[in-house]
Design a protein around this motif. Structure first.
Motif, short mmCIF file in Angstrom:
data_model
loop_
_atom_site.label_atom_id
_atom_site.label_comp_id
_atom_site.label_asym_id
_atom_site.label_seq_id
_atom_site.Cartn_x
_atom_site.Cartn_y
_atom_site.Cartn_z
N ALA A 86 0.55 -1.23 0.03
CA ALA A 86 0.10 -0.09 -0.19
C ALA A 86 0.92 1.31 -0.03
CB ALA A 86 -0.84 -0.05 1.21
N ALA A 87 1.88 0.96 0.70
CA ALA A 87 2.97 2.56 0.78
C ALA A 87 3.62 2.62 -0.42
CB ALA A 87 3.86 2.29 1.70
N VAL A 88 4.03 1.67 -1.28
CA VAL A 88 4.87 1.69 -2.34
C VAL A 88 3.99 2.01 -3.65
CG1 VAL A 88 7.01 0.18 -1.75
CG2 VAL A 88 5.15 -0.82 -2.87
N THR A 89 2.81 1.70 -3.57
CA THR A 89 1.95 1.99 -4.74
C THR A 89 0.89 3.15 -4.45
OG1 THR A 89 0.22 0.39 -3.81
CG2 THR A 89 2.00 -0.57 -5.45
N ASP A 90 1.20 3.92 -3.55
CA ASP A 90 0.56 5.15 -3.03
C ASP A 90 0.49 5.87 -4.35
OD1 ASP A 90 -0.28 7.70 -2.35
OD2 ASP A 90 0.86 7.70 -0.59
N PRO A 91 -0.77 6.27 -4.56
CA PRO A 91 -1.19 6.97 -5.97
C PRO A 91 -0.43 8.40 -6.07
CG PRO A 91 -3.19 6.36 -5.11
CD PRO A 91 -2.09 6.00 -4.13
N ALA A 92 -0.07 8.76 -4.83
CA ALA A 92 0.76 10.15 -5.04
C ALA A 92 2.44 10.09 -5.47
CB ALA A 92 0.81 11.01 -3.55
N ARG A 93 2.64 8.92 -5.68
CA ARG A 93 3.99 8.46 -5.96
C ARG A 93 4.22 8.03 -7.41
NH1 ARG A 93 7.77 8.04 -1.95
NH2 ARG A 93 7.16 8.95 0.16
N PRO A 94 5.18 8.09 -8.08
CA PRO A 94 5.34 7.38 -9.35
C PRO A 94 4.97 5.92 -9.21
CG PRO A 94 7.23 8.72 -8.93
CD PRO A 94 6.60 8.63 -7.59
N ALA A 95 4.12 5.34 -10.29
CA ALA A 95 3.87 4.03 -10.25
C ALA A 95 5.28 3.18 -10.51
CB ALA A 95 2.90 3.81 -11.32
N PRO A 96 5.49 2.11 -9.71
CA PRO A 96 6.80 1.28 -9.94
C PRO A 96 6.58 0.37 -11.11
CG PRO A 96 5.65 0.33 -8.14
CD PRO A 96 4.73 1.79 -8.65
N ASP A 97 7.90 0.34 -12.02
CA ASP A 97 7.62 -0.75 -13.02
C ASP A 97 7.94 -2.23 -12.35
OD1 ASP A 97 7.64 1.21 -15.20
OD2 ASP A 97 9.57 1.70 -14.79
#
Length: 224
Positions: A86-97
Motif C-alpha cells: 500500500a505504501a509503495v503503490t501510493d497514487p501520490a508516488r510514481p507507479a513502479p515498473d
C-alpha cells in the motif's frame, strides 16, 4: 526501470534468541535490516519500504537510510507485505515498473542476485525468484517420521529473495488472495493468481539467518 523494494522486517527474533526484533539484531555492528536495505539500494532499487513492528518504528527509523521508510507491518508476513505494498503503490508516488520483496533475514545477499532479478523483469518476466539446487537426498516421511520415498532432486530448488514482480502483478495477486490465507512467500501468492514465476541463479551467501548458528556463520562471511 523504476524499481521499488519491500523489506519484511516485522519478525520477533525468538528463534534467534534475541531480545529485540530479528531485523535489529547486529551483524558486524550493523542491524540485519541495514544490510538488506543497502543491498537493494546499491543494486538499482530507487526506494525501499520496510515493514516493521508497530512498537519499533522509532528504532528502525534510527538505523535506516533516508531512501528507506518504515511502515507498520502486521501479525503475519502476508499482512506485512500488504501494508508495504500500500505504501509503495501510493497514487501520490510514481507507479513502479517493478517491486522487489526481500527478507531482512538475508543480510549478505550479493548485489548480483538483485541485478539478475531486475534483468529478468526487464526482459519481460512477470515474476522471478532466485533459486539454488537441492544437493541433499530429499525424502518423504509419514506421520510417524518413517521414510516412504525419495523425491527426485533434479527438479527441486531452494527459493531465496529478493523476489521480483512486474508493475501491478503483486498488488493484483494480493487483492485476489482471500482474507486469512497465508502462503509461504510472495511467489506462491502470484502463482495462486495464475502468474508464471521464472527463476534466476541465487547464491549461497544469501542464506537466511534464523537461529544463532546462522548468525555465527554470517559473521564469518562478512567482507572485511
Amino acid at each position: 526501470m523504476h524499481a521499488v523494494g519491500i523489506v519484511a522486517a516485522a519478525g520477533s527474533g525468538l528463534r534467534l534468541g534475541a531480545d529485540r526484533p530479528k531485523a535489529l539484531v547486529p551483524l558486524a555492528g550493523r542491524p540485519l535490516v541495514a544490510w538488506a536495505v543497502d543491498t537493494l539500494l546499491g543494486s538499482g532499487v530507487a526506494e525501499v519500504v520496510v515493514a516493521v513492528p508497530a512498537d519499533e518504528l522509532a528504532a528502525f527509523a534510527a538505523v535506516l537510510p533516508p531512501e528507506a521508510r518504515p511502515v507498520v507491518g502486521g501479525a503475519t508476513r502476508t499482512a506485512s507485505v500488504r501494508a508495504a505494498l500500500a505504501a509503495v503503490t501510493d497514487p501520490a508516488r510514481p507507479a513502479p515498473d517493478a517491486v522487489l520483496v526481500h527478507d531482512a533475514a538475508r543480510p549478505l545477499t550479493p548485489p548480483e542476485v538483485v541485478t539478475r532479478v531486475l534483468a529478468a523483469l526487464a526482459d519481460g518476466a512477470p515474476a522471478v525468484v532466485p533459486v539454488l539446487p537441492v544437493v541433499d537426498t530429499t525424502v518423504r516421511v509419514d506421520g510417524d517420521g518413517v521414510v516412504t520415498g525419495a523425491l527426485p532432486r533434479e527438479a527441486l530448488r531452494r527459493v531465496q529473495t529478493p523476489q521480483g514482480f512486474a508493475g501491478a502483478v503483486l498488488v493484483d495477486a494480493y487483492d485476489r488472495l482471500p482474507d486469512g490465507v497465508e502462503l509461504t512467500d510472495d511467489a506462491a501468492v502470484v502463482r495462486a493468481a495464475g502468474v508464471p514465476v521464472a527463476t534466476v541463479a541465487g547464491d549461497e551467501r544469501a542464506a537466511k539467518v534464523t537461529v544463532p548458528h546462522d548468525l555465527a556463520l554470517a559473521e564469518l562471511q562478512v567482507p572485511r
